[in-house]
Design an enzyme around this catalytic site. Structure first.
Site, PDB file in Angstrom:
ATOM      1  CE  LYS A  71      -4.089  -1.888   2.061  1.00  0.00           C
ATOM      2  NZ  LYS A  71      -5.241  -2.049   2.455  1.00  0.00           N
ATOM      3  CG  ASP A 107      -8.865   0.279   3.296  1.00  0.00           C
ATOM      4  OD1 ASP A 107      -9.713  -0.529   2.912  1.00  0.00           O
ATOM      5  OD2 ASP A 107      -7.253   0.077   3.125  1.00  0.00           O
TER       6      ASP A 107
HETATM    7  P1  NAP Z   1      -1.112  -2.957  11.372  1.00  0.00           P
HETATM    8  O1  NAP Z   1      -0.896  -1.537  10.630  1.00  0.00           O
HETATM    9  O2  NAP Z   1      -0.507  -3.791  11.483  1.00  0.00           O
HETATM   10  O3  NAP Z   1      -2.398  -2.065  12.508  1.00  0.00           O
HETATM   11  C1  NAP Z   1      -1.864  -2.879  13.416  1.00  0.00           C
HETATM   12  C2  NAP Z   1      -2.410  -1.785  14.403  1.00  0.00           C
HETATM   13  O4  NAP Z   1      -2.849  -3.286  15.670  1.00  0.00           O
HETATM   14  C3  NAP Z   1      -1.486  -1.367  15.239  1.00  0.00           C
HETATM   15  O5  NAP Z   1      -2.590  -0.335  15.669  1.00  0.00           O
HETATM   16  C4  NAP Z   1      -0.858  -1.782  16.910  1.00  0.00           C
HETATM   17  O6  NAP Z   1       0.006  -1.166  17.731  1.00  0.00           O
HETATM   18  C5  NAP Z   1      -2.592  -2.105  16.733  1.00  0.00           C
HETATM   19  N1  NAP Z   1      -1.384  -3.104  17.885  1.00  0.00           N
HETATM   20  C6  NAP Z   1      -1.293  -4.985  17.164  1.00  0.00           C
HETATM   21  N2  NAP Z   1      -0.718  -5.586  18.166  1.00  0.00           N
HETATM   22  C7  NAP Z   1      -0.848  -5.072  19.335  1.00  0.00           C
HETATM   23  C8  NAP Z   1      -1.493  -5.245  20.487  1.00  0.00           C
HETATM   24  N3  NAP Z   1      -0.918  -6.111  21.259  1.00  0.00           N
HETATM   25  N4  NAP Z   1      -0.989  -3.891  21.744  1.00  0.00           N
HETATM   26  C9  NAP Z   1      -2.021  -3.226  21.363  1.00  0.00           C
HETATM   27  N5  NAP Z   1      -1.983  -2.436  19.664  1.00  0.00           N
HETATM   28  C10 NAP Z   1      -2.186  -3.416  19.060  1.00  0.00           C
HETATM   29  O7  NAP Z   1      -2.126  -3.457  10.749  1.00  0.00           O
HETATM   30  P2  NAP Z   1      -3.874  -2.835   9.499  1.00  0.00           P
HETATM   31  O8  NAP Z   1      -3.955  -3.144   8.535  1.00  0.00           O
HETATM   32  O9  NAP Z   1      -4.078  -1.938  10.375  1.00  0.00           O
HETATM   33  O10 NAP Z   1      -4.706  -3.978  10.298  1.00  0.00           O
HETATM   34  C11 NAP Z   1      -5.212  -3.954  11.249  1.00  0.00           C
HETATM   35  C12 NAP Z   1      -6.942  -5.033  11.293  1.00  0.00           C
HETATM   36  O11 NAP Z   1      -7.509  -4.532  10.251  1.00  0.00           O
HETATM   37  C13 NAP Z   1      -6.208  -6.432  11.173  1.00  0.00           C
HETATM   38  O12 NAP Z   1      -7.052  -7.497  11.686  1.00  0.00           O
HETATM   39  C14 NAP Z   1      -6.820  -6.061   9.456  1.00  0.00           C
HETATM   40  O13 NAP Z   1      -7.062  -7.718   8.951  1.00  0.00           O
HETATM   41  C15 NAP Z   1      -8.030  -5.292   9.754  1.00  0.00           C
HETATM   42  N6  NAP Z   1      -8.257  -4.825   8.390  1.00  0.00           N
HETATM   43  C16 NAP Z   1     -10.126  -4.875   7.958  1.00  0.00           C
HETATM   44  C17 NAP Z   1      -9.892  -4.165   6.910  1.00  0.00           C
HETATM   45  C18 NAP Z   1     -11.427  -4.636   6.387  1.00  0.00           C
HETATM   46  O14 NAP Z   1     -11.592  -3.666   5.046  1.00  0.00           O
HETATM   47  N7  NAP Z   1     -12.448  -4.327   6.989  1.00  0.00           N
HETATM   48  C19 NAP Z   1      -9.357  -2.879   6.474  1.00  0.00           C
HETATM   49  C20 NAP Z   1      -7.932  -3.188   6.617  1.00  0.00           C
HETATM   50  C21 NAP Z   1      -7.527  -4.093   7.745  1.00  0.00           C
HETATM   51  P3  NAP Z   1       1.537  -0.901  17.004  1.00  0.00           P
HETATM   52  O15 NAP Z   1       1.173   0.403  16.582  1.00  0.00           O
HETATM   53  O16 NAP Z   1       1.401  -0.187  18.726  1.00  0.00           O
HETATM   54  O17 NAP Z   1       2.508  -1.839  16.893  1.00  0.00           O
END
Ligand code: NAP
Length: 285
Positions: A71, A107
């Site tokens: 992305k 998104d």
């Molecule tokens: P990402 O960029 O890796 O972000 C993950 C987020 O979760 C970060 O804020 C991270 O915090 C936090 N996190 C991870 N482990 C944690 C913990 N143990 N305690 C507290 N915070 C924690 O991933 P993303 O692309 O945003 O995806 C996040 C979720 O959204 C996934 O489940 C994905 O499947 C979902 N998603 C859904 C859609 C949809 O269309 N519905 C679209 C995109 C993503 P840090 O910054 O501190 O690491």
């Protein structure tokens, strides 16, 4: 719809991507709208990303969607960025406008479209996490004139999040406050003030983890949303529903970000309600 000499292509470019639901969504949409198109999943290595993007122009494609991990990496290969992609710093949709490749991020728009009877303008939102999905939602809320946005992040990510949010806040003239997930009192205080609470972290994908302490209480009118859709009901959504508030998962966000992309490519509205039923059959079991 038969594939013929006039069929145009769209694709999702990512790695891994073979499990993606996007081909099902877009191919059903092509069929139902009568647009002569086909949507494929291209699992490509990083070294082949540039060539994949050049193919959009070369083969007069509608465009592509991008997913992890491309992305941000895609940006140098594009001609222009739309305001949302610029703010978020990530692109999930490339549109081929007569050979000009324009990057969008749908998104956040998709997320807000998926919420039942809710407009963010003039409202307060608390969001947990500041990763890719959360940032798209925060930027869209800022563009749509939310009154105030409270972003909770891990202590370890606090500094990084503050500078990222300052950039969004400066460009949109919006009020964004960054706090830490470890600060349960502030979490309760901001939730009490909010109209919308969002889990934007990946916590809950395992069906066990909670992004906030279970003792927190929700105000009765708050709307709760999770970006996760697998599992269909995360522990966070279950916790919210046990307090008798409306709570929605991320499946609608997935569908409506696709609907926004489809409209940008074809000028046609995706028949989202019909597709929603099919997605629910697939995931709600
Ligand atoms: P990402 O960029 O890796 O972000 C993950 C987020 O979760 C970060 O804020 C991270 O915090 C936090 N996190 C991870 N482990 C944690 C913990 N143990 N305690 C507290 N915070 C924690 O991933 P993303 O692309 O945003 O995806 C996040 C979720 O959204 C996934 O489940 C994905 O499947 C979902 N998603 C859904 C859609 C949809 O269309 N519905 C679209 C995109 C993503 P840090 O910054 O501190 O690491």
């Amino acid at each position: 719809m038969k594939i013929n000499g006039h069929t145009r292509m769209a694709a999702v470019v990512a790695k891994p991507i073979k499990h993606s639901i996007s081909p099902l969504i877009h191919n059903m949409a092509f069929e139902k709208t009568g647009v002569n198109g086909v949507y494929l999943a291209w699992e490509v290595e990083a070294k082949n990303l540039q060539a994949s993007i050049e193919n959009i122009r070369r083969f007069d494609m509608f465009g592509v969607n991008l997913s992890m991990p491309y992305k941000q990496e895609v940006i140098p290969y594009l001609d222009e960025l739309d305001v949302s992609a610029r703010l978020i710093g990530a692109v999930n949709t490339v549109v081929n406008k007569n050979g000009i490749l324009v990057g969008y991020n749908t998104d956040g728009k998709g997320f807000f479209k998926s919420l039942p009877s809710f407009a963010i303008q003039g409202k307060k939102m608390t969001i947990l996490g500041a990763g890719g999905a959360a940032t798209a939602i925060i930027a869209q809320a800022a563009l749509d004139n939310a009154e105030e946005i409270f972003v909770f992040t891990r202590q370890a990510s606090y500094e990084k999040t503050v500078s990222k949010m300052a950039a969004i806040s400066n460009q949109t003239k919006s009020r964004i406050q960054v706090l830490t997930l470890e600060d349960a009192d502030s979490l309760q205080d901001k939730i009490n003030q909010s109209d919308l609470l969002v889990n934007g972290t990946s916590l809950g994908m395992d069906g066990i983890s909670m992004p906030l302490p279970e003792q927190l209480e929700l105000p009765s009118q708050i709307l709760v949303a999770d970006v996760i859709y697998q599992p269909f009901e995360t522990p966070f959504l279950k916790w919210a529903r046990n307090q008798n508030v409306t709570a929605v998962n991320g499946l609608g966000m997935l569908l409506y970000q696709g609907a926004e992309a489809f409209e940008l490519w074809t000028g046609k509205t995706m028949p989202s309600q019909e597709l929603w039923q099919r997605l629910e059959e697939l995931y709600n079991n």
